[in-house]
Enzyme design. Structure first.
Site, mmCIF file in Angstrom:
data_model
loop_
_atom_site.group_PDB
_atom_site.id
_atom_site.type_symbol
_atom_site.label_atom_id
_atom_site.label_comp_id
_atom_site.label_asym_id
_atom_site.label_seq_id
_atom_site.Cartn_x
_atom_site.Cartn_y
_atom_site.Cartn_z
ATOM 1 N N CYS A 62 9.623 -10.342 3.295
ATOM 2 C CA CYS A 62 9.759 -9.065 2.583
ATOM 3 C C CYS A 62 10.865 -8.214 3.213
ATOM 4 O O CYS A 62 11.000 -8.152 4.433
ATOM 5 C CB CYS A 62 8.427 -8.316 2.603
ATOM 6 N N CYS A 66 7.580 -1.955 6.828
ATOM 7 C CA CYS A 66 6.252 -1.376 7.105
ATOM 8 C C CYS A 66 5.802 -1.854 8.499
ATOM 9 O O CYS A 66 5.644 -3.068 8.723
ATOM 10 C CB CYS A 66 5.263 -1.791 6.028
ATOM 11 N N CYS A 69 3.141 -4.676 9.239
ATOM 12 C CA CYS A 69 2.993 -5.837 8.348
ATOM 13 C C CYS A 69 3.578 -7.131 8.888
ATOM 14 O O CYS A 69 4.721 -7.186 9.353
ATOM 15 C CB CYS A 69 3.619 -5.509 6.992
ATOM 16 N N CYS A 106 -7.647 -10.620 -6.730
ATOM 17 C CA CYS A 106 -6.469 -9.806 -6.442
ATOM 18 C C CYS A 106 -5.324 -10.680 -5.948
ATOM 19 O O CYS A 106 -5.489 -11.449 -4.994
ATOM 20 C CB CYS A 106 -6.836 -8.758 -5.395
ATOM 21 N N CYS A 137 -6.486 -8.018 -10.446
ATOM 22 C CA CYS A 137 -5.834 -6.984 -9.654
ATOM 23 C C CYS A 137 -4.560 -7.588 -9.084
ATOM 24 O O CYS A 137 -4.539 -8.787 -8.769
ATOM 25 C CB CYS A 137 -6.777 -6.528 -8.540
ATOM 26 N N CYS A 197 -5.869 1.176 -7.718
ATOM 27 C CA CYS A 197 -6.548 0.857 -6.462
ATOM 28 C C CYS A 197 -5.628 1.400 -5.382
ATOM 29 O O CYS A 197 -4.503 0.921 -5.228
ATOM 30 C CB CYS A 197 -6.714 -0.657 -6.353
ATOM 31 N N ARG A 271 -13.536 0.482 -0.659
ATOM 32 C CA ARG A 271 -13.503 -0.917 -0.170
ATOM 33 C C ARG A 271 -13.221 -0.961 1.320
ATOM 34 O O ARG A 271 -12.203 -0.445 1.794
ATOM 35 C CB ARG A 271 -12.444 -1.728 -0.922
HETATM 36 N N1 SAM Z 1 3.973 -5.553 -0.718
HETATM 37 C C1 SAM Z 1 3.019 -4.808 -1.406
HETATM 38 C C2 SAM Z 1 2.951 -3.372 -0.967
HETATM 39 O O1 SAM Z 1 3.325 -3.053 0.148
HETATM 40 O O2 SAM Z 1 2.517 -2.543 -1.762
HETATM 41 C C3 SAM Z 1 1.642 -5.398 -1.408
HETATM 42 C C4 SAM Z 1 1.047 -6.058 -0.226
HETATM 43 S S1 SAM Z 1 0.642 -5.043 1.157
HETATM 44 C C5 SAM Z 1 0.263 -6.272 2.298
HETATM 45 C C6 SAM Z 1 -0.882 -4.246 0.742
HETATM 46 C C7 SAM Z 1 -1.496 -3.332 1.774
HETATM 47 O O3 SAM Z 1 -2.127 -4.095 2.778
HETATM 48 C C8 SAM Z 1 -0.618 -2.374 2.522
HETATM 49 O O4 SAM Z 1 -0.268 -1.253 1.794
HETATM 50 C C9 SAM Z 1 -1.497 -2.021 3.701
HETATM 51 O O5 SAM Z 1 -2.319 -0.908 3.405
HETATM 52 C C10 SAM Z 1 -2.364 -3.259 3.897
HETATM 53 N N2 SAM Z 1 -2.009 -3.971 5.127
HETATM 54 C C11 SAM Z 1 -0.937 -4.764 5.315
HETATM 55 N N3 SAM Z 1 -0.895 -5.239 6.574
HETATM 56 C C12 SAM Z 1 -1.964 -4.722 7.218
HETATM 57 C C13 SAM Z 1 -2.448 -4.810 8.566
HETATM 58 N N4 SAM Z 1 -1.823 -5.515 9.502
HETATM 59 N N5 SAM Z 1 -3.576 -4.154 8.873
HETATM 60 C C14 SAM Z 1 -4.217 -3.422 7.933
HETATM 61 N N6 SAM Z 1 -3.796 -3.284 6.657
HETATM 62 C C15 SAM Z 1 -2.682 -3.911 6.309
HETATM 63 C C1 DTB Z 2 -5.461 -3.495 0.679
HETATM 64 O O1 DTB Z 2 -5.517 -2.262 0.796
HETATM 65 N N1 DTB Z 2 -5.783 -4.358 1.624
HETATM 66 C C2 DTB Z 2 -5.541 -5.713 1.199
HETATM 67 C C3 DTB Z 2 -5.160 -5.515 -0.280
HETATM 68 N N2 DTB Z 2 -5.055 -4.111 -0.400
HETATM 69 C C4 DTB Z 2 -4.024 -6.221 -0.855
HETATM 70 C C5 DTB Z 2 -4.507 -6.385 2.034
HETATM 71 C C6 DTB Z 2 -4.879 -6.436 3.477
HETATM 72 C C7 DTB Z 2 -3.833 -7.223 4.177
HETATM 73 C C8 DTB Z 2 -4.119 -7.356 5.623
HETATM 74 C C9 DTB Z 2 -3.030 -8.021 6.366
HETATM 75 C C10 DTB Z 2 -2.790 -9.451 6.010
HETATM 76 O O2 DTB Z 2 -3.745 -10.222 5.794
HETATM 77 O O3 DTB Z 2 -1.614 -9.841 5.975
HETATM 78 FE FE1 SF4 Z 3 6.502 -5.852 2.359
HETATM 79 FE FE2 SF4 Z 3 4.373 -5.863 3.943
HETATM 80 FE FE3 SF4 Z 3 5.559 -3.553 3.356
HETATM 81 FE FE4 SF4 Z 3 4.190 -4.874 1.424
HETATM 82 S S1 SF4 Z 3 3.327 -3.962 3.297
HETATM 83 S S2 SF4 Z 3 6.223 -3.933 1.235
HETATM 84 S S3 SF4 Z 3 4.596 -6.994 2.045
HETATM 85 S S4 SF4 Z 3 6.469 -5.249 4.525
#
Ligand code: SAM
Ligand code: DTB
Ligand code: SF4
Length: 345
Positions: A62, A66, A69, A106, A137, A197, A271
């Site tokens: 990506c 963030c 992530c 989802c 979702c 959501c 959730r």
């Molecule tokens: N790329 C898309 C976005 O950012 O909207 C969708 C996927 S993103 C992984 C969805 C959500 O997962 C993020 O907004 C964040 O709240 C959660 N998330 C991602 N990595 C995480 C982590 N290491 N710990 C907790 N929550 C996480």
């Molecule tokens: C949300 O708020 N939590 C989920 C879902 N929406 C998509 C994602 C959690 C991702 C946690 C980090 C990972 O597994 O990479």
């Molecule tokens: Fe990309 Fe992760 Fe940010 Fe979603 S949360 S936009 S997958 S870097």
């Protein structure tokens, strides 16, 4: 604020003031949990929990930064960039999830925003999962109004797009897009008639003021999100939030956040999302008592671990929690006027 009684905190409102939310956080723990549980019972069967399954249909690589992530191409986390999954493989995974009791599926993709070719493939996936009779979702990053409409036409029920934290703390976590970008996508999603959501992550180094601000923004959106995911940071090696880890959030403060979310958005599913794998059964049980009524079920979230399914089955059984039947979410995830008219309050 005088201490709220269950009857005066139950109606669905989106005119909450920041001061009212701060007052909820200041309540003694037992008062807050009592109010949250009383609110919960006005809107939901306390013996039910909504079960969703999550599948990463496009992992890694990506462009965004963030700070939490695993999937950002900017951090060396060991998560490899993968191609978009095939339609067939997604249908196999959804069918398996449905057989295991999941009512909502989802699909997550590590996109800043979907490109036209990716939109075509994703809309086919959404249509196929919808055909199975599951709630659908997706979380695909930022959307234009036209893309939101395309997903709606394909049979999408929910779109996940999180605020993640407060507007003032956000730039410390993400610099490649703004809070307003997030709000604009949420607006496009609402306008397309999709259920929203939207929630956040706790443990990024933010404080109570940020929890109040984020919950205030969520609870004063034009309509409450149908689902509010509350994630606890999963520290991923190689991300900025792992190399300079913030202090751990007091688990009881995490429970407070769930309880306040429940009171502010009484008709929404709250959730308990990422981070359950590192929570004790007792902490999870307190979160469910505080009003969390939805989880992701399955050994893996997108790239990180979720509790083992047998462990989850045992915990739900010990707590006497049953899966919520499909369709229930859609029936109740609406704002006050409709609920008031239906006599649910
Ligand atoms: N790329 C898309 C976005 O950012 O909207 C969708 C996927 S993103 C992984 C969805 C959500 O997962 C993020 O907004 C964040 O709240 C959660 N998330 C991602 N990595 C995480 C982590 N290491 N710990 C907790 N929550 C996480
Ligand atoms: C949300 O708020 N939590 C989920 C879902 N929406 C998509 C994602 C959690 C991702 C946690 C980090 C990972 O597994 O990479
Ligand atoms: Fe990309 Fe992760 Fe940010 Fe979603 S949360 S936009 S997958 S870097």
């Amino acid at each position: 604020m005088s201490q709220p009684s269950p009857s005066d905190i139950t109606p669905v409102r989106n005119d909450w003031s920041r001061a009212e939310i701060a007052d909820l956080f200041a309540l003694p723990f037992n008062e807050l949990l009592f109010n949250a549980q009383a609110t919960h019972r006005r809107h939901f069967d306390p013996g039910q929990i909504q079960i969703s399954t999550l599948l990463s249909v496009k992992t890694g690589g990506c462009s965004e930064d963030c700070g939490y992530c695993s999937q950002s191409a900017r951090f060396d986390t060991g998560v490899e960039r993968e191609a978009l999954m095939s339609l067939e493989d997604v249908v196999v995974a959804a069918t398996r999830a449905q057989a295991g009791g999941a009512t909502r599926f989802c699909m997550g993709a590590a996109f800043r925003s979907p490109k036209p070719k990716q939109m075509n493939a994703i809309t086919e996936m959404v249509a196929a999962v919808h055909e199975l009779g599951m709630e659908t979702c997706a979380t695909l990053g930022m959307l234009t109004p036209v893309q939101a409409q395309q997903l709606k036409s394909a049979g999408l029920d929910y779109y996940n797009h999180n605020l993640d934290t407060s507007e003032s703390f956000y730039p410390q976590v993400v610099t490649t897009r703004t809070y307003q970008d997030r709000l604009d996508t949420l607006q496009a999603v609402r306008d397309a008639g999709l259920q929203v959501c939207c929630g956040g992550i706790i443990g990024l180094g933010e404080g109570e003021d940020d929890w109040i601000d984020m919950l205030h923004t969520l609870a004063t959106l034009p309509a409450h999100p149908g689902s509010v995911p509350i994630n606890r940071l999963v520290r991923v090696a190689g991300t900025p939030l792992d190399s300079e880890p913030p202090a751990q959030v007091d688990p009881l403060d995490f429970v407070r956040i769930i309880a306040v979310a429940r009171i502010l958005m009484p008709a929404s599913h709250v959730r308990l999302s990422a981070g359950r794998g590192e929570m004790s059964d007792e902490l999870q049980a307190l979160c469910y008592f505080a009003g969390a009524n939805s989880i992701f079920f399955g050994d893996k979230l997108l790239t990180t671990d979720n509790p083992d399914t047998n462990q989850d089955r045992r915990l739900l059984s010990r707590l006497g929690l049953q899966p919520e039947p499909a369709g229930h979410g859609r029936a109740v995830d609406h704002l006050s006027s409709e609920r008031g008219a239906a006599g649910i309050d």
